[in-house]
Each structure stands twice: as C-alpha cells, then as structure tokens.
Scaffold this active site. Structure first.
Site, PDB file in Angstrom:
ATOM      1  NE  ARG A  17      -3.763  -2.139   2.735  1.00  0.00           N
ATOM      2  CZ  ARG A  17      -4.837  -1.966   3.837  1.00  0.00           C
ATOM      3  NH1 ARG A  17      -4.777  -1.064   4.396  1.00  0.00           N
ATOM      4  NH2 ARG A  17      -4.971  -3.050   4.123  1.00  0.00           N
ATOM      5  CB  SER A 106      -7.681  -1.681   1.918  1.00  0.00           C
ATOM      6  OG  SER A 106      -7.941  -2.170   3.439  1.00  0.00           O
ATOM      7  CG  HIS A 107      -9.257   0.619   5.575  1.00  0.00           C
ATOM      8  ND1 HIS A 107      -8.841  -0.229   6.031  1.00  0.00           N
ATOM      9  CD2 HIS A 107      -8.679   1.406   6.195  1.00  0.00           C
ATOM     10  CE1 HIS A 107      -7.934  -0.737   6.365  1.00  0.00           C
ATOM     11  NE2 HIS A 107      -7.509   0.866   7.262  1.00  0.00           N
ATOM     12  CE  LYS A 116      -6.965  -5.694   1.571  1.00  0.00           C
ATOM     13  NZ  LYS A 116      -7.982  -5.295   1.644  1.00  0.00           N
ATOM     14  CG  ASP A 245     -14.096  -2.936   3.280  1.00  0.00           C
ATOM     15  OD1 ASP A 245     -14.227  -4.069   2.602  1.00  0.00           O
ATOM     16  OD2 ASP A 245     -11.902  -3.132   3.892  1.00  0.00           O
ATOM     17  CG  ASP A 247     -10.919  -4.440   0.148  1.00  0.00           C
ATOM     18  OD1 ASP A 247     -11.238  -3.821   1.292  1.00  0.00           O
ATOM     19  OD2 ASP A 247     -10.200  -5.124  -0.461  1.00  0.00           O
ATOM     20  CG  ASP A 249     -10.896  -7.345   2.676  1.00  0.00           C
ATOM     21  OD1 ASP A 249     -11.482  -6.233   3.325  1.00  0.00           O
ATOM     22  OD2 ASP A 249      -9.944  -7.534   2.025  1.00  0.00           O
ATOM     23  NE  ARG A 250     -11.263  -2.904   7.132  1.00  0.00           N
ATOM     24  CZ  ARG A 250     -11.417  -2.558   7.735  1.00  0.00           C
ATOM     25  NH1 ARG A 250     -11.153  -2.647   9.156  1.00  0.00           N
ATOM     26  NH2 ARG A 250     -11.758  -0.811   7.757  1.00  0.00           N
ATOM     27  CG  HIS A 332      -9.546  -7.970   7.645  1.00  0.00           C
ATOM     28  ND1 HIS A 332     -10.220  -8.515   6.431  1.00  0.00           N
ATOM     29  CD2 HIS A 332      -9.345  -6.613   7.973  1.00  0.00           C
ATOM     30  CE1 HIS A 332      -8.701  -7.064   5.797  1.00  0.00           C
ATOM     31  NE2 HIS A 332      -9.636  -5.790   6.797  1.00  0.00           N
TER      32      HIS A 332
END
Length: 463
Positions: A17, A106-107, A116, A245, A247, A249-250, A332
């Site tokens: 990132r 992501s976030h 990822k 979130d 992407d 995944d959360r 997650h």
C-alpha cells in the site's frame, strides 16, 4: 525494465500500500507483476487472476500489473472491477490459475492504492513480499509472453454466496428487513446482484462505485462513517444494517437499536453458531479482541486462540492449525468450514443471517446477551514509521524487567487485576495502536494511565 526499487514503506506485512504518485506508480505495478510471475512459474504455475477496485488510479495500476505479469511469462485472467473477495474466489475455484492479485487501496484514503496477493490458496505476505523487493532490485525475473483473457465471474460468485442460506426457513428469511451500505466501494455491483436474489426486504446505500468516496470514508470501523446506515436502520425500522469497506472484505454491523457490532462481537455470534455443529473447534481472534470473545468461545465449547493482528496472518494461522473460523476486531472474518478460508464481508453477512436463524434469536437479541465491558476503540498514537516498532520493543523490555503479565505475540497485551491493555505498532499506518478493557470505568482509567506511563518512559506522549 531491468531492475526496480520499491519505496521500502509500501511493502507492508499484509499487502502492498502507498500513496499514488509519491510512493506508488505504474513502474511498481509492472515490477510486482514481473516478480510474482517469476514466483508462480518457479512453483510450476502458469496463470494468475487479476481484479481491481474502483479507485481512480486502479485501471492504470492494473494495466501495468498485467503487462508485468505477461512479460514475466504467465497468462492473466482479468475479472475486472469487483470486491477483493471475488478475486479470492476466482483464485480458489478456477483450476487454470495458481495465484491472484487485487489492485486495491482497501479502506485507505482515495489517493492511496495497493495490492492484495494470494498464491496457491494462501496469503502472499510478510517475508514473501520482502523477497519480491529483493528480487526487483536484482532484476531477477523470468521472461516470456503470457496471454490475457477476460472473465465475467460476478454471477458465479454471487450464486456461491447464496449457498450460505441453504436449508434455512424461507418464510423466516422472507420476514427480514436489512440495510446495506457499500460506501461507494468495489462491492456495490455484487451487492446489488446479491440482494436481488435474497428473500426479505433490502435497502441499499451507495452501491454506485466512485473512487472519490463522496458520501463517507470507506472505513466502517470509524463510527462517524456509519451515520447514513444508522439513519437508514432507524428510519426504515430495519432488523439490522451491514456496512462494507472499500474493497468488500471487512464488515461492521449496526443492530436495530443503533449499536455498532465490530468484528470481535460478530465473531462471538458466529462462534456460538459454528460450535453447535463443530464442538471443540479452534477459533482464532486477534490480540485486539475483547476478552469477552475468548471467554465466550470457551463457554460455547471451542478452543480460543489468540493470534497476531492482520488478515493475512490470521488466514495463514487458520490454515496451519485447521481452524474453521477466525477474524479480527476490524471486521475481517474468515470461514474455512463451508467457504475457502478467506475474508468476505458479503459472505460474513449471510453467515450472520444464518447464525441468527439457527440460534433462534435476532441479531439485536444476541447483542443484548453479550457482556458490557468498559473498553476503548483503537486509539491511534502518531509516531514515525522508522521508530514505531522500537518504541514497542522498549515498552516490552521494561514490562519484562518489572515481571508484568504480558502476551507478546503482537506488541504487548498486558493483563492486570483491572483488565488488559494492548500496545502494538500498526503495520499499515505510522501509528501505535492502544486499546484497553476493564469490567469497571475506574479500572479502565487505571489501565489507560498505566499505558500512558509506559509510553512516557519511551518518550511518547499520547495526549
């Protein structure tokens, strides 16, 4: 490109990132592709799946990544825009690929991005990422001429998600009223396709993908970002609301009373359900999780395992010990009993629906039954990237000298008669993360005072 040097700050413990332009650009994406292609080919593989989120920089990074992968001699299956779990699903179920890379920030803020990575069904992280950096500096890359093909997989992914509700009472499912906030993130289109197939009444927010995140920041663990979802739940008298979130995944949940359920509380519900069907199973939660969760897992007949924070690290540990469920406070949640071992907010939401049905209680009633300890959210203490781990090490040395009751699997988690406090260095931000929990408000204040004193000994002032 004969060789490449990554900005050392972008090769994180869990993924890659950085800020686009100053830390991360097309050359980094190309070099990542060349390096990962070399790894995949070295392990006997020949193809990699690639997806991307909705950030404005993602198409540019994806194009450079694909160029690097094909120049490294592997074929590429491009699945296009979608949530990170859809990329994981592709890698887990498509026989022709042996790895996958999602272009996603992501976030993180809108001007950040990253990657990822998964290889042979396992997270590609930590030392493996650092070795990619070494490989890039040496230009130690394979060469070839890989091919590219496009694959539309969203429909198959959603069909597979729906199996989480197999065998449940359709009439009871049809009575559910649920809100969903995609936060303008990459899961929006898949969410719309999913709710069109779900029984019950569903209200969605911000499912149009917009990489500027015009409605709110794409981190649902920050309560201010849940204002729209809370208002929807109250206005429509919904059973609960689900926030995703950037992407997908959360997951974070808001119950009918407007209370926020973070990952450790959601794990408590999921563990109770799973352990009725698989008693004695190990269940992993990260060091930031409430002690109430670890106690509940034991009470429900499971084996509670405390692990390091980080989605990649928890997934790896789940695979190592054969745990069917794991997760962390940030939302997650990973399932390996009837899923593929990766984190997926949409699947987690369906499993929560299923758990509520099997346990015979609403999500709000399940929240009502939980203990009410006094605890802090994640308190972030700004500190230089170069010194954050050294600060934690110094605090750990002083605690060991004083014979404190400490768990050191990830930072320091210190137990006292008042409860516990945690200090660890973030692997994704230039901060120290502090959290504390007690059965009493006064106990919580004493824990925070002790943590502040330890930080002060290391030359850090929290406030």
């Amino acid at each position: 490109m004969k060789a490449h040097r990554f900005d050392p700050t972008i090769l994180r413990e869990y993924d890659i990132r950085g800020q686009v332009g100053s830390q991360l650009g097309a050359n980094d994406a190309h070099a990542l592709g060349r390096g990962f292609a070399t790894v995949v080919r070295g392990a006997g593989g020949s193809a990699v799946a690639v997806g991307r989120d909705g950030r404005l920089s993602s198409p540019m990074l994806e194009a450079a990544l694909v160029d690097g992968l094909t120049a490294g001699g592997v074929n590429v299956v491009r699945i296009g825009l979608g949530p990170t779990p859809m990329l994981y699903y592709t890698e887990a179920t498509l026989d022709e690929v042996q790895g996958g890379i999602q272009v996603t920030g992501s976030h993180n803020p809108a001007d950040h991005n990253g990657f990822k990575i998964v290889h042979d069904g396992a997270p590609f992280c930590g030392a493996e990422l650092r070795r990619l950096g070494d490989r890039a500096k040496a230009g130690d890359w394979s060469s070839g001429a890989g091919r590219v093909r496009e694959l539309a997989i969203e429909q198959a992914y959603v069909e597979r998600l729906l199996r989480a509700l197999d065998g449940l009472d359709q009439a009871k499912l049809g009575a559910l009223r649920i809100g969903w906030d995609a936060g303008s993130g990459a899961a929006g289109p898949a969410l719309e396709r999913l709710v069109a197939r779900l029984p019950g009444q569903h209200h969605t927010l911000f499912t149009h993908v917009d990489g500027t995140f015009p409605h709110h920041h794409p981190d649902p663990t920050v309560e201010a970002n849940l204002a729209d979802l809370k208002a929807l739940v109250v206005t429509k008298s919904l059973d609960f609301g689900v926030a995703l979130d950037g992407d997908g995944d959360r997951i974070v949940v808001v119950d009918a009373k407007g209370r926020v359920l973070l990952g450790d509380q959601l794990l408590m519900i999921l563990a109770q359900d799973l352990l009725q069907r698989a008693p004695g199973s190990p269940i992993i939660a990260d060091v930031k999780a409430s002690q109430s969760l670890f106690d509940a897992i034991a009470r429900f007949g499971g084996r509670a395992v405390m692990g390091k924070t980080g989605h990649s690290l928890i997934k790896s540990e789940m695979k190592r010990i054969g745990a069917p469920l794991g997760g962390e406070m940030t939302g997650h949640l990973m399932f390996a009993d009837d899923w593929y071992g990766f984190d997926d907010a949409l699947y987690a939401a369906l499993r929560l629906i299923a758990a509520s049905q099997r346990l015979g209680l609403s999500l709000t009633a399940l929240r009502d039954a939980m203990p009410e300890p006094f605890n802090t959210p994640e308190l972030r203490v700004p500190v230089d990237e170069a010194s954050k781990f050294a600060v934690v090490e110094e605090v750990a040395r002083r605690l060991a000298r004083d014979e404190a009751d400490v768990v050191t699997i990830d930072g320091v988690r210190v137990s006292t008669p008042d409860g516990w406090w945690l200090l660890r260095a973030s692997n994704t931000q230039d901060v120290l993360v502090l959290r504390a929990e007690s059965d009493t408000r006064d106990g919580l204040e004493r824990l925070l005072a002790e943590a502040d004193a330890r930080l002060a000994e290391a030359g850090i002032a929290r406030r």
